[in-house]
Design a protein around this motif. Structure first.
Motif, PDB file in Angstrom:
ATOM      1  N   TYR A  92      66.816  11.472  -5.244  1.00  0.00           N
ATOM      2  CA  TYR A  92      67.823  10.413  -5.210  1.00  0.00           C
ATOM      3  C   TYR A  92      68.969  10.745  -6.160  1.00  0.00           C
ATOM      4  CZ  TYR A  92      64.290   7.560  -2.829  1.00  0.00           C
ATOM      5  OH  TYR A  92      63.366   7.075  -1.951  1.00  0.00           O
ATOM      6  N   ARG A  93      68.626  11.164  -7.355  1.00  0.00           N
ATOM      7  CA  ARG A  93      69.651  11.514  -8.344  1.00  0.00           C
ATOM      8  C   ARG A  93      70.434  12.742  -7.895  1.00  0.00           C
ATOM      9  NH1 ARG A  93      68.874  12.647 -14.854  1.00  0.00           N
ATOM     10  NH2 ARG A  93      70.995  13.365 -15.161  1.00  0.00           N
ATOM     11  N   ARG A  94      69.737  13.747  -7.417  1.00  0.00           N
ATOM     12  CA  ARG A  94      70.403  14.980  -6.999  1.00  0.00           C
ATOM     13  C   ARG A  94      71.446  14.703  -5.920  1.00  0.00           C
ATOM     14  NH1 ARG A  94      67.101  19.738  -8.612  1.00  0.00           N
ATOM     15  NH2 ARG A  94      68.384  20.969  -7.211  1.00  0.00           N
ATOM     16  N   VAL A  95      71.054  13.955  -4.898  1.00  0.00           N
ATOM     17  CA  VAL A  95      71.972  13.671  -3.799  1.00  0.00           C
ATOM     18  C   VAL A  95      73.128  12.790  -4.288  1.00  0.00           C
ATOM     19  CG1 VAL A  95      72.195  12.567  -1.535  1.00  0.00           C
ATOM     20  CG2 VAL A  95      70.237  14.048  -2.006  1.00  0.00           C
ATOM     21  N   ALA A  96      72.834  11.800  -5.115  1.00  0.00           N
ATOM     22  CA  ALA A  96      73.886  10.926  -5.658  1.00  0.00           C
ATOM     23  C   ALA A  96      74.903  11.731  -6.466  1.00  0.00           C
ATOM     24  CB  ALA A  96      73.271   9.833  -6.524  1.00  0.00           C
ATOM     25  N   GLU A  97      74.440  12.784  -7.133  1.00  0.00           N
ATOM     26  CA  GLU A  97      75.320  13.626  -7.945  1.00  0.00           C
ATOM     27  C   GLU A  97      75.955  14.765  -7.155  1.00  0.00           C
ATOM     28  OE1 GLU A  97      72.800  14.827 -11.197  1.00  0.00           O
ATOM     29  OE2 GLU A  97      73.004  12.882 -12.202  1.00  0.00           O
ATOM     30  N   GLY A  98      75.699  14.810  -5.850  1.00  0.00           N
ATOM     31  CA  GLY A  98      76.284  15.850  -5.003  1.00  0.00           C
ATOM     32  C   GLY A  98      75.577  17.190  -5.095  1.00  0.00           C
ATOM     33  N   ARG A  99      74.363  17.197  -5.627  1.00  0.00           N
ATOM     34  CA  ARG A  99      73.597  18.439  -5.724  1.00  0.00           C
ATOM     35  C   ARG A  99      72.660  18.577  -4.532  1.00  0.00           C
ATOM     36  NH1 ARG A  99      70.128  18.478 -10.159  1.00  0.00           N
ATOM     37  NH2 ARG A  99      70.281  16.228 -10.434  1.00  0.00           N
ATOM     38  N   LYS A 100      72.193  19.783  -4.316  1.00  0.00           N
ATOM     39  CA  LYS A 100      71.249  20.055  -3.228  1.00  0.00           C
ATOM     40  C   LYS A 100      69.836  19.666  -3.637  1.00  0.00           C
ATOM     41  CE  LYS A 100      73.934  23.818  -1.415  1.00  0.00           C
ATOM     42  NZ  LYS A 100      73.867  24.824  -0.406  1.00  0.00           N
ATOM     43  N   LEU A 101      68.993  19.463  -2.653  1.00  0.00           N
ATOM     44  CA  LEU A 101      67.585  19.217  -2.934  1.00  0.00           C
ATOM     45  C   LEU A 101      66.954  20.479  -3.502  1.00  0.00           C
ATOM     46  CD1 LEU A 101      66.318  17.285   0.231  1.00  0.00           C
ATOM     47  CD2 LEU A 101      67.118  16.362  -1.945  1.00  0.00           C
ATOM     48  N   ALA A 102      65.956  20.284  -4.340  1.00  0.00           N
ATOM     49  CA  ALA A 102      65.207  21.425  -4.869  1.00  0.00           C
ATOM     50  C   ALA A 102      64.462  22.103  -3.715  1.00  0.00           C
ATOM     51  CB  ALA A 102      64.221  20.949  -5.929  1.00  0.00           C
ATOM     52  N   ARG A 103      64.272  23.398  -3.822  1.00  0.00           N
ATOM     53  CA  ARG A 103      63.592  24.148  -2.744  1.00  0.00           C
ATOM     54  C   ARG A 103      62.186  23.645  -2.494  1.00  0.00           C
ATOM     55  NH1 ARG A 103      65.568  29.084  -5.460  1.00  0.00           N
ATOM     56  NH2 ARG A 103      63.418  29.268  -6.074  1.00  0.00           N
ATOM     57  N   TRP A 104      61.542  23.056  -3.500  1.00  0.00           N
ATOM     58  CA  TRP A 104      60.183  22.570  -3.334  1.00  0.00           C
ATOM     59  C   TRP A 104      60.114  21.203  -2.660  1.00  0.00           C
ATOM     60  CZ3 TRP A 104      60.319  18.021  -5.746  1.00  0.00           C
ATOM     61  CH2 TRP A 104      61.131  17.883  -6.865  1.00  0.00           C
ATOM     62  N   HIS A 105      61.258  20.548  -2.455  1.00  0.00           N
ATOM     63  CA  HIS A 105      61.263  19.199  -1.872  1.00  0.00           C
ATOM     64  C   HIS A 105      60.579  19.229  -0.497  1.00  0.00           C
ATOM     65  CE1 HIS A 105      62.536  15.381  -0.210  1.00  0.00           C
ATOM     66  NE2 HIS A 105      62.851  15.015  -1.438  1.00  0.00           N
ATOM     67  N   PRO A 106      59.748  18.230  -0.208  1.00  0.00           N
ATOM     68  CA  PRO A 106      59.030  18.203   1.076  1.00  0.00           C
ATOM     69  C   PRO A 106      59.921  18.294   2.317  1.00  0.00           C
ATOM     70  CG  PRO A 106      58.132  16.551  -0.399  1.00  0.00           C
ATOM     71  CD  PRO A 106      59.350  17.132  -1.079  1.00  0.00           C
TER      72      PRO A 106
END
Length: 149
Positions: A92-106
């Motif tokens: 949620y924080r990553r997307v809100a900050e315009g960052r990509k999801l971590a590679r480990w994200h489901p």
């Protein structure tokens, strides 16, 4: 769900299903937190909400969590910026900050247990708050986060 919705749409435009799918299941938002009224600092404890299944890092009564735990935090797209305590790894924080999801994200890895193996989840260190007296909470502080108003 729409293909790669987290990259194509702002949080406010996600469907309820997409919003829920964005959760990586780490359980960090279910750790107890207390804010110091004077300093504004937020103490994060290794104590998890009594409803958190620490093994799976999922709520054991998600549908009724707000009725059973009045202090349960309601994360919504509109309020995500209020929760500056969300871990840097939080989707949620990553997307809100315009960052990509971590590679480990489901959603990327297709593996809902990968974040546990990476040590991102609370599995292995959190304990249930059930039965822990409030006077012992101070012994469970694992981080203090300065919160700017």
């Amino acid at each position: 769900m729409r293909e790669r919705f987290w990259e194509r749409f702002p949080l406010a435009e996600l469907t309820a299903e997409e919003w829920e799918a964005l959760c990586d299941g780490c359980g960090q938002c279910c750790l107890l937190k207390f804010q110091d009224d004077d300093s504004g600092e937020l103490a994060v404890l290794d104590l998890a909400c009594e409803l958190l299944d620490i093994g799976s890092c999922r709520c054991s009564d998600y549908a009724n969590r707000f009725d059973r735990v009045p202090d349960c935090t309601r994360l919504t797209p509109e309020r995500v910026d209020e929760f500056r305590w969300l871990p840097y790894s939080c989707a949620y924080r990553r997307v809100a900050e315009g960052r990509k999801l971590a590679r480990w994200h489901p959603l990327l890895s297709g593996d809902s247990r990968r974040m546990h193996r990476k040590g991102v989840s609370v599995r292995g260190f959190a304990v249930s708050s059930r039965g822990v007296p409030e006077e012992a909470y101070e012994d469970h502080i694992i981080a203090v986060i300065p919160i700017d108003d």
